[in-house]
Design an enzyme around this catalytic site. Structure first.
Site, short mmCIF file in Angstrom:
data_model
loop_
_atom_site.label_atom_id
_atom_site.label_comp_id
_atom_site.label_asym_id
_atom_site.label_seq_id
_atom_site.Cartn_x
_atom_site.Cartn_y
_atom_site.Cartn_z
N CYS A 1 0.83 -1.20 0.00
CA CYS A 1 0.00 0.00 0.00
C CYS A 1 0.87 1.26 0.00
O CYS A 1 1.65 1.47 -0.91
CB CYS A 1 -0.98 -0.04 1.17
SG CYS A 1 -2.29 1.21 1.11
N ALA A 2 0.77 2.08 1.01
CA ALA A 2 1.60 3.28 1.11
C ALA A 2 3.00 2.95 1.63
O ALA A 2 3.94 3.71 1.41
CB ALA A 2 0.93 4.30 2.01
#
Length: 186
Positions: free
Chosen positions: A103-104
């Site tokens: 994800c991030a």
């Protein structure tokens, strides 16, 4: 069986954290969730409680085969700001151990130079911090000793990719079949 450490902070994405841990556990790995906050009780980015196995200061992590960070906000920023963890990730990567983020969180790996020259993926809009990476468009990708995943919806693929890397394609297929994944018309 691989020794896997998953590092968590306040505000990490619950799906990415717990799904990854669960899938790796099903693959026969020794998975430990480690809190960087000094407390084993955390709250995820969507407000759900998470209980880690230990706090960062309690371990040395030299026996680890794989080191993982989940995304979510502000969890990714909290992990990236914790210098003892970022130093550990960089050192383990340089030692040839497997490092992974979803994800991030691949932004943290980008900031450390870990994805430079590697295929990588992250949450849409976070690509700017994957300095030097070849951005792919798949749920999860491994290049050398680095695995990255796209986001919450790719958590199962990310976990299965890590099982493939750590335990082999046959074990990953076995785990995938046991999870009845994918399923449905969507």
């Amino acid at each position: 069986m691989a020794k896997v450490y998953v590092f968590v902070a306040e505000g990490n994405e619950e799906i990415e954290n717990l799904t990854t841990c669960d899938v790796l556990n099903r693959g026969g790995n020794d998975v430990k969730m480690i809190s960087i906050t000094g407390d084993v009780n955390l709250t995820g980015s969507n407000g759900f409680g998470i209980r880690a196995d230990a706090v960062f200061e309690e371990g040395a992590y030299e026996d680890g085969d794989c080191f993982i960070i989940p995304g979510g906000m502000p969890g990714t920023n909290n992990l990236g700001d914790f210098a003892p963890l970022t130093a550990l990730l960089k050192r383990k990567f340089e030692e040839g151990k497997h490092v992974a983020a979803i994800c991030a969180a691949p932004m943290v790996l980008g900031d450390l130079g870990i994805v430079n020259g590697k295929k990588a993926i992250c949450y849409p809009g976070c690509e700017g911090r994957l300095t030097g990476a070849e951005i792919t468009d798949v749920p999860a990708v491994t290049d050398g000793n680095v695995t990255t995943g796209r986001g919450p919806g790719a958590a199962m693929d990310f976990g299965l990719e890590l099982v493939r890397v750590l335990n082999g394609a046959e074990k990953a297929a076995e785990v995938k079949a046991g999870l009845v994944y994918p399923y449905g018309p969507y």
